[in-house]
Write a protein that holds these residues in place. Structure first.
Motif, PDB file in Angstrom:
ATOM      1  N   VAL A 109       0.758  -1.137   0.042  1.00  0.00           N
ATOM      2  CA  VAL A 109       0.055  -0.089   0.039  1.00  0.00           C
ATOM      3  C   VAL A 109       0.835   1.178   0.018  1.00  0.00           C
ATOM      4  O   VAL A 109       0.558   2.025  -0.869  1.00  0.00           O
ATOM      5  N   LEU A 110       2.231   1.156   0.658  1.00  0.00           N
ATOM      6  CA  LEU A 110       2.936   2.477   0.764  1.00  0.00           C
ATOM      7  C   LEU A 110       3.480   2.639  -0.514  1.00  0.00           C
ATOM      8  O   LEU A 110       3.682   3.744  -1.060  1.00  0.00           O
ATOM      9  N   GLY A 111       4.068   1.402  -1.046  1.00  0.00           N
ATOM     10  CA  GLY A 111       4.598   1.473  -2.287  1.00  0.00           C
ATOM     11  C   GLY A 111       3.644   1.940  -3.469  1.00  0.00           C
ATOM     12  O   GLY A 111       3.934   2.765  -4.528  1.00  0.00           O
ATOM     13  N   TYR A 112       2.468   1.422  -3.345  1.00  0.00           N
ATOM     14  CA  TYR A 112       1.322   1.957  -4.465  1.00  0.00           C
ATOM     15  C   TYR A 112       1.171   3.473  -4.288  1.00  0.00           C
ATOM     16  O   TYR A 112       1.080   4.407  -5.151  1.00  0.00           O
ATOM     17  N   ALA A 113       1.028   4.076  -2.893  1.00  0.00           N
ATOM     18  CA  ALA A 113       0.795   5.288  -2.518  1.00  0.00           C
ATOM     19  C   ALA A 113       2.252   6.145  -3.329  1.00  0.00           C
ATOM     20  O   ALA A 113       1.843   7.603  -3.717  1.00  0.00           O
ATOM     21  N   LEU A 114       3.072   5.684  -3.196  1.00  0.00           N
ATOM     22  CA  LEU A 114       4.452   6.705  -3.653  1.00  0.00           C
ATOM     23  C   LEU A 114       4.225   6.754  -5.189  1.00  0.00           C
ATOM     24  O   LEU A 114       4.625   7.811  -5.727  1.00  0.00           O
ATOM     25  N   VAL A 115       4.514   5.433  -5.745  1.00  0.00           N
ATOM     26  CA  VAL A 115       4.624   5.340  -7.345  1.00  0.00           C
ATOM     27  C   VAL A 115       3.294   5.952  -8.118  1.00  0.00           C
ATOM     28  O   VAL A 115       3.451   6.641  -8.888  1.00  0.00           O
ATOM     29  N   ALA A 116       2.128   5.580  -7.658  1.00  0.00           N
ATOM     30  CA  ALA A 116       0.966   6.132  -8.265  1.00  0.00           C
ATOM     31  C   ALA A 116       0.739   7.598  -7.784  1.00  0.00           C
ATOM     32  O   ALA A 116       0.134   8.326  -8.571  1.00  0.00           O
ATOM     33  N   GLY A 117       1.058   7.839  -6.650  1.00  0.00           N
ATOM     34  CA  GLY A 117       0.825   9.303  -6.198  1.00  0.00           C
ATOM     35  C   GLY A 117       1.878  10.269  -7.006  1.00  0.00           C
ATOM     36  O   GLY A 117       1.165  11.008  -7.226  1.00  0.00           O
ATOM     37  N   PHE A 118       2.999  10.028  -6.937  1.00  0.00           N
ATOM     38  CA  PHE A 118       4.035  10.829  -7.690  1.00  0.00           C
ATOM     39  C   PHE A 118       3.546  10.878  -9.078  1.00  0.00           C
ATOM     40  O   PHE A 118       3.843  11.726  -9.769  1.00  0.00           O
ATOM     41  N   GLY A 119       3.136   9.613  -9.682  1.00  0.00           N
ATOM     42  CA  GLY A 119       3.063   9.449 -10.997  1.00  0.00           C
ATOM     43  C   GLY A 119       1.779  10.405 -11.445  1.00  0.00           C
ATOM     44  O   GLY A 119       1.933  11.279 -12.323  1.00  0.00           O
ATOM     45  N   TYR A 120       0.915  10.414 -10.650  1.00  0.00           N
ATOM     46  CA  TYR A 120      -0.489  11.081 -10.768  1.00  0.00           C
ATOM     47  C   TYR A 120       0.096  12.750 -10.663  1.00  0.00           C
ATOM     48  O   TYR A 120      -0.441  13.382 -11.482  1.00  0.00           O
ATOM     49  N   VAL A 121       0.837  13.130  -9.827  1.00  0.00           N
ATOM     50  CA  VAL A 121       1.046  14.463  -9.519  1.00  0.00           C
ATOM     51  C   VAL A 121       1.844  15.087 -10.785  1.00  0.00           C
ATOM     52  O   VAL A 121       1.791  16.260 -11.256  1.00  0.00           O
TER      53      VAL A 121
END
Length: 283
Positions: free
Chosen positions: A75-87
């Motif tokens: 979940v943390l990995g998803y938040a990082l890669v998907a979050g940064f990717g989206y921003v």
């Protein structure tokens, strides 16, 4: 939509990010947490068993976890890669590209990665978000270059494969296996260097007026650096701990997820199927 030279980073960030997009992205970890709350026997029935595969478990296996630490890491990995990717995608005018690609990952990649596990037959069970996370890492590699192109117009998305091959070379170093992996790593270094030299040789001496200076201002450069650190740093999470007799299938699926995660949106951009958001087309 604010151009990099038209507004501060925080103002541009507020303008670019949409609450509905954040809610949609949050559904993935929410489902994973909800599935973790199910009884163990029920979770086992939702995992993808190589000896008894099904279309349902090919999809549900991505959301199954049996250990709280495994769930938290994914979940943390998803938040990082998907979050940064989206921003980065939103700031660079590639929100639509990110949205369409993310939807493709969730609808098609989840079951596809499970079924592709069968290419290496063995009596095992597949589960967890990590393969899907690696697809978002592939997308992150693409939007990082798109983000750079919004800050300095000498950078072009067509050179994104150079960053992709640089990451593949790092993966080859992290996972030292047979000579084939070493060969892939060496070839990736050569290809990445070729893209860098080609891009550098075609650059004009100066960026278009008003674009380059923003690259060095607070916020814009920081976001890009954090994206690069996340892109390369996540490979140590995704591959370093998987070396061993039981890790070969995970390495295979993680690498496959990363490669497809980059190739699919890059090909769509190259063929003109997808393109930048309309708000940026007149910049």
């Amino acid at each position: 939509m604010a151009r990099p030279d038209d507004d501060s980073f925080l103002a541009a960030l507020r303008d670019a990010v949409r609450l509905r997009d954040c809610i949609a992205l949050a559904l993935v970890p929410a489902i994973a947490v909800a599935v973790f709350a199910l009884p163990v026997a029920r979770r086992r029935s939702l995992a993808f068993a190589y000896g008894d595969p099904s279309l349902l478990t090919a999809y549900t296996a991505q959301f199954v976890h049996f250990d709280a630490a495994h769930l938290a890491a994914n979940v943390l990995g998803y938040a990082l890669v998907a979050g940064f990717g989206y921003v980065l995608a939103a700031l660079s005018g590639y929100r639509r590209v990110f949205g369409v690609t993310a939807a493709t990952y969730l609808v098609a990649f989840s079951p596809a990665l499970s079924w592709l596990n069968l290419a290496l037959p063995r009596n095992a069970v597949s589960y967890g978000l990590s393969g899907l996370n690696m697809a978002f890492v592939g997308l992150l590699a693409l939007v990082l270059v798109a983000y750079g192109s919004r800050l300095d117009d000498r950078i072009s998305v067509r050179y994104a494969p150079g960053l992709f091959f640089a990451v593949v070379a790092l993966i080859a170093l992290i996972v030292p296996r047979a000579g084939t992996i070493t060969g892939i790593g060496a070839a990736s270094v050569v290809v990445a260097a070729g893209y860098v030299l080609s891009a550098r040789g075609s650059w004009p001496e100066k960026p278009r007026a008003g674009w380059g200076p923003r690259l060095m201002q607070a916020g814009w450069l920081d976001a890009g650096v954090l994206g690069v650190v996340t892109l390369f740093g996540y490979q140590f999470v995704g591959f370093d701990s998987l070396v061993g007799d039981s890790g070969i299938v995970n390495v295979y699926v993680h690498l496959l997820g990363f490669c497809l995660g980059f190739i699919v949106p890059y090909t769509a951009l190259a063929l003109g199927v997808l393109g930048p958001d309309r708000a940026f087309l007149s910049d």
